[in-house]
Structures are given as C-alpha cells and as structure tokens.
Design a protein around this motif. Structure first.
Motif, PDB file in Angstrom:
ATOM      1  N   MET A  22      20.966   1.566 -28.738  1.00  0.00           N
ATOM      2  CA  MET A  22      19.701   1.994 -28.132  1.00  0.00           C
ATOM      3  C   MET A  22      19.607   1.516 -26.677  1.00  0.00           C
ATOM      4  SD  MET A  22      16.782   1.582 -31.051  1.00  0.00           S
ATOM      5  CE  MET A  22      16.787   2.574 -32.548  1.00  0.00           C
ATOM      6  N   HIS A  23      20.138   0.343 -26.410  1.00  0.00           N
ATOM      7  CA  HIS A  23      20.162  -0.177 -25.043  1.00  0.00           C
ATOM      8  C   HIS A  23      21.027   0.713 -24.150  1.00  0.00           C
ATOM      9  CE1 HIS A  23      20.376  -3.081 -21.741  1.00  0.00           C
ATOM     10  NE2 HIS A  23      21.701  -2.975 -21.787  1.00  0.00           N
ATOM     11  N   ARG A  24      22.192   1.098 -24.656  1.00  0.00           N
ATOM     12  CA  ARG A  24      23.092   1.956 -23.872  1.00  0.00           C
ATOM     13  C   ARG A  24      22.493   3.336 -23.636  1.00  0.00           C
ATOM     14  NH1 ARG A  24      28.115  -0.009 -27.518  1.00  0.00           N
ATOM     15  NH2 ARG A  24      28.603  -1.938 -26.399  1.00  0.00           N
ATOM     16  N   LEU A  25      21.680   3.799 -24.595  1.00  0.00           N
ATOM     17  CA  LEU A  25      21.024   5.092 -24.460  1.00  0.00           C
ATOM     18  C   LEU A  25      19.736   4.996 -23.636  1.00  0.00           C
ATOM     19  CD1 LEU A  25      21.447   6.427 -28.125  1.00  0.00           C
ATOM     20  CD2 LEU A  25      22.737   7.136 -26.100  1.00  0.00           C
ATOM     21  N   LYS A  26      19.420   3.778 -23.177  1.00  0.00           N
ATOM     22  CA  LYS A  26      18.244   3.517 -22.339  1.00  0.00           C
ATOM     23  C   LYS A  26      16.917   3.770 -23.057  1.00  0.00           C
ATOM     24  CE  LYS A  26      20.790   4.440 -18.046  1.00  0.00           C
ATOM     25  NZ  LYS A  26      21.108   3.006 -17.880  1.00  0.00           N
ATOM     26  N   ILE A  27      16.953   3.650 -24.383  1.00  0.00           N
ATOM     27  CA  ILE A  27      15.719   3.719 -25.162  1.00  0.00           C
ATOM     28  C   ILE A  27      14.975   2.392 -25.057  1.00  0.00           C
ATOM     29  CG2 ILE A  27      14.776   3.959 -27.497  1.00  0.00           C
ATOM     30  CD1 ILE A  27      17.170   5.808 -28.095  1.00  0.00           C
ATOM     31  N   ILE A  28      15.742   1.314 -25.070  1.00  0.00           N
ATOM     32  CA  ILE A  28      15.210  -0.035 -24.900  1.00  0.00           C
ATOM     33  C   ILE A  28      16.035  -0.744 -23.836  1.00  0.00           C
ATOM     34  CG2 ILE A  28      14.440  -0.162 -27.297  1.00  0.00           C
ATOM     35  CD1 ILE A  28      16.898  -1.970 -27.827  1.00  0.00           C
ATOM     36  N   ALA A  30       8.338  -7.083 -31.724  1.00  0.00           N
ATOM     37  CA  ALA A  30       6.973  -7.611 -31.680  1.00  0.00           C
ATOM     38  C   ALA A  30       6.957  -9.134 -31.692  1.00  0.00           C
ATOM     39  CB  ALA A  30       6.168  -7.060 -32.854  1.00  0.00           C
ATOM     40  N   ALA A  31       7.647  -9.738 -32.645  1.00  0.00           N
ATOM     41  CA  ALA A  31       7.575 -11.193 -32.788  1.00  0.00           C
ATOM     42  C   ALA A  31       8.373 -11.929 -31.727  1.00  0.00           C
ATOM     43  CB  ALA A  31       8.054 -11.595 -34.189  1.00  0.00           C
ATOM     44  N   HIS A  32       9.568 -11.426 -31.381  1.00  0.00           N
ATOM     45  CA  HIS A  32      10.466 -12.194 -30.527  1.00  0.00           C
ATOM     46  C   HIS A  32      10.732 -11.598 -29.150  1.00  0.00           C
ATOM     47  CE1 HIS A  32      11.342 -15.242 -33.497  1.00  0.00           C
ATOM     48  NE2 HIS A  32      11.576 -14.298 -34.406  1.00  0.00           N
ATOM     49  N   ASN A  33      10.285 -10.377 -28.920  1.00  0.00           N
ATOM     50  CA  ASN A  33      10.485  -9.775 -27.588  1.00  0.00           C
ATOM     51  C   ASN A  33      11.935  -9.838 -27.130  1.00  0.00           C
ATOM     52  OD1 ASN A  33       7.361 -11.236 -26.555  1.00  0.00           O
ATOM     53  ND2 ASN A  33       7.689  -9.196 -27.354  1.00  0.00           N
ATOM     54  N   HIS A  34      12.851  -9.503 -28.022  1.00  0.00           N
ATOM     55  CA  HIS A  34      14.275  -9.507 -27.661  1.00  0.00           C
ATOM     56  C   HIS A  34      14.618  -8.418 -26.661  1.00  0.00           C
ATOM     57  CE1 HIS A  34      15.417 -11.632 -31.687  1.00  0.00           C
ATOM     58  NE2 HIS A  34      15.060 -12.480 -30.747  1.00  0.00           N
ATOM     59  N   PHE A  35      13.768  -7.397 -26.578  1.00  0.00           N
ATOM     60  CA  PHE A  35      14.010  -6.288 -25.661  1.00  0.00           C
ATOM     61  C   PHE A  35      12.677  -5.685 -25.265  1.00  0.00           C
ATOM     62  CE2 PHE A  35      14.850  -5.220 -30.097  1.00  0.00           C
ATOM     63  CZ  PHE A  35      13.893  -4.257 -30.366  1.00  0.00           C
ATOM     64  N   THR A  36      12.717  -4.841 -24.271  1.00  0.00           N
ATOM     65  CA  THR A  36      11.510  -4.146 -23.822  1.00  0.00           C
ATOM     66  C   THR A  36      11.691  -2.650 -24.038  1.00  0.00           C
ATOM     67  OG1 THR A  36      12.353  -3.975 -21.556  1.00  0.00           O
ATOM     68  CG2 THR A  36      11.003  -5.904 -22.080  1.00  0.00           C
ATOM     69  N   MET A  37      10.581  -1.923 -24.003  1.00  0.00           N
ATOM     70  CA  MET A  37      10.616  -0.466 -24.108  1.00  0.00           C
ATOM     71  C   MET A  37       9.354   0.095 -23.465  1.00  0.00           C
ATOM     72  SD  MET A  37       9.618   0.259 -28.120  1.00  0.00           S
ATOM     73  CE  MET A  37      10.849  -0.848 -28.826  1.00  0.00           C
ATOM     74  N   PRO A  59       2.793  -5.955 -29.180  1.00  0.00           N
ATOM     75  CA  PRO A  59       2.417  -4.538 -29.134  1.00  0.00           C
ATOM     76  C   PRO A  59       1.099  -4.330 -29.871  1.00  0.00           C
ATOM     77  CG  PRO A  59       4.094  -4.891 -30.802  1.00  0.00           C
ATOM     78  CD  PRO A  59       3.944  -6.200 -30.066  1.00  0.00           C
ATOM     79  N   GLU A  60       0.319  -3.383 -29.417  1.00  0.00           N
ATOM     80  CA  GLU A  60      -0.959  -3.127 -30.074  1.00  0.00           C
ATOM     81  C   GLU A  60      -1.351  -1.671 -29.889  1.00  0.00           C
ATOM     82  OE1 GLU A  60      -5.327  -5.268 -30.570  1.00  0.00           O
ATOM     83  OE2 GLU A  60      -4.032  -5.800 -28.874  1.00  0.00           O
ATOM     84  N   TRP A  61      -1.728  -1.029 -30.988  1.00  0.00           N
ATOM     85  CA  TRP A  61      -2.214   0.347 -30.979  1.00  0.00           C
ATOM     86  C   TRP A  61      -3.322   0.401 -32.016  1.00  0.00           C
ATOM     87  CZ3 TRP A  61       1.253   5.287 -31.965  1.00  0.00           C
ATOM     88  CH2 TRP A  61       0.520   6.428 -31.591  1.00  0.00           C
ATOM     89  N   GLN A  62      -4.511  -0.017 -31.627  1.00  0.00           N
ATOM     90  CA  GLN A  62      -5.610  -0.203 -32.549  1.00  0.00           C
ATOM     91  C   GLN A  62      -5.999   1.078 -33.280  1.00  0.00           C
ATOM     92  OE1 GLN A  62      -8.881  -2.039 -30.481  1.00  0.00           O
ATOM     93  NE2 GLN A  62      -7.910  -4.052 -30.441  1.00  0.00           N
ATOM     94  N   SER A  63      -6.071   2.175 -32.567  1.00  0.00           N
ATOM     95  CA  SER A  63      -6.476   3.430 -33.198  1.00  0.00           C
ATOM     96  C   SER A  63      -5.475   3.870 -34.266  1.00  0.00           C
ATOM     97  CB  SER A  63      -6.650   4.532 -32.145  1.00  0.00           C
ATOM     98  OG  SER A  63      -5.434   4.753 -31.439  1.00  0.00           O
ATOM     99  N   PHE A  64      -4.180   3.652 -33.996  1.00  0.00           N
ATOM    100  CA  PHE A  64      -3.175   4.038 -34.987  1.00  0.00           C
ATOM    101  C   PHE A  64      -3.235   3.121 -36.196  1.00  0.00           C
ATOM    102  CE2 PHE A  64       1.018   4.213 -36.937  1.00  0.00           C
ATOM    103  CZ  PHE A  64       1.213   5.587 -37.029  1.00  0.00           C
TER     104      PHE A  64
END
Length: 243
Positions: free
Chosen positions: A231-237, A26-33, A115-120
């Motif tokens: 997680m990167h190798r597993l393609k989660i991020i 969230a703060a640094h955007n080191h990766f995407t998902m 990231p934002e999920w207001q309802s959650f």
C-alpha cells in the motif's frame, strides 16, 4: 461447502482491517493516509466486521491504555485478572463501551491523532445495524448450509471481530514464546503467523510498539506488514520511519 469458504474469507478480511486500520493506524500511527482513504477504510471495516463493527477511535484509545498499563489494574483487557475467556471478553466489552460512550475519562495525551468519523460511527455502531447484519448472515447460512454442523459457526460470524480481538489478547498473554524479557506477560503465539496477519507476535509488538513490522526473527512472517508495504508503494498510505 460454501459456508467454510465464507467463514475463512470473513476471518481474514475482518482481521486484516482490524489489524491494519484499528491497530496499526488508529492506535499506533504507523503510517499516514488522506482523509478520503481514511473514510474508505472506515467503510471497509464496517463491511468486513459487520455485526461486530467497532469504532476506530474508541479502539485506538483502549489499545493505547493497554500499552500504558499492561497487566495492571488499569489495563482495559489484561487476562492476568481473569480465569476464563468469557470473563475477559465481558471486561473488554465494558471497557470499550465506556470509552466509546465517553464514560471513561482519558488523559489528552492518549487521544492525539486518532481517526474520527462521528456520523459514520453513529450509523454503523448501533443495534439496528447489528441486527440487520445478523439477518443477512442468517440468510446466507440458510441458503448455503449443507450440513447441520455448519450452523455452529453462525455465532462466530456474528461476533467475529470481538472474538478475534480476544483470541490475541488472551492467548498472547498466556501461551507462546518470548523474544524479549519484558515486565508484562506478552508472548508470541505462533513462530510462523499465517492466521493473524502478524498480530500473533505480541511480545515483539510490546517491545517495539512503534514498529510497523511485528516480525523480528528470521522465521517470523508479518503478512500484514507485507500488505502495508505494498500500500505504501502504491501511495495509498505513507509509512513512517521505524521507531
């Protein structure tokens, strides 16, 4: 002796998701998902932080302000202006709540790609949810406590996420060693970080906030980054190139 085991698992699980999702994502955007994985990790944060759940968006904004204004009057949680941990904890709480509720006006450049999920957040970030978590934690202790002193850990369980954040923000700006001479008080708490998932290397992080791996020296170990690489190798991020 199940309470100490529960406490250890809670410590590492809560801190991992705060480091992985709130801080590095969230703060640094080191990766995407994907948005699906983003929602999955929102839920993971809720399940592990429990009564101390915090909004990833509000945390991301607060932490970006910390980097932009480190150790100045505009820093939302600098220990340079407080003589005690409770005072810094109260300041951090107020800064976070003002950002979450929209009372603090933040420049647009700090709110990009959050990231934002207001309802959650509306569901998870309220007093009823916190009270229910408190009831659950108390029930767990009531069932598994075998010695009176174990009850002393219950307040830590209630406020786990907040205390983990203050541990880094207080200690890492007061005690430890420095790999880089910066114009702030950031320090590395531990030479071998087996407690904070790599967040103990705060001086390294302030030098290179865009770098996903907080470890720099040969003896430093960023265990959080090791999980991120998996997680990167597993393609989660998808890890971004080092900045």
């Amino acid at each position: 002796m199940l309470i100490p085991i529960f406490l250890i698992i809670h410590w590492y699980a809560s801190l991992f998701f705060q480091s992985f999702f709130h801080h590095r994502y969230a703060a640094h955007n080191h990766f995407t998902m994907s948005k699906a994985w983003e929602k999955f990790f929102y839920i993971c944060c809720f399940l592990t932080q429990g009564s101390s759940y915090i909004s990833a968006r509000a945390y991301g904004l607060m932490h970006r302000l910390h980097h932009a204004h480190t150790d100045t009057v505009n820093d939302p949680h600098s220990p340079s202006f407080f003589q005690s941990i409770p005072a810094l904890l109260w300041k951090t709480r107020n800064s976070y709540n003002d950002i979450f509720k929209g009372y603090t006006i933040v420049e647009e450049k700090y709110s990009k790609d959050l990231p934002e999920w207001q309802s959650f957040d509306k569901f998870a970030h309220n007093w009823l949810a916190r009270v229910l978590w408190g009831v659950l934690y108390t029930a767990i202790y009531a069932v598994f406590v075998t010695h009176w002193w174990m009850w002393l850990f219950l307040p830590l369980t209630f406020s786990m996420g907040a205390l983990q954040g203050i541990a880094v923000n207080w200690w890492a700006h007061r005690f430890g060693y420095r790999n880089y001479a910066l114009r702030n008080t950031s320090r590395n708490i531990l030479p071998l970080d087996l407690l904070f998932w790599g967040e103990a290397y705060h001086n390294n992080h302030h030098k290179n906030p865009g770098r996903a791996n907080n470890a720099v020296k040969w003896f430093e170990l960023d265990t959080g980054y090791a999980v991120i690489k998996l997680m990167h190798r597993l393609k989660i991020i998808k890890l971004k190139a080092m900045r």
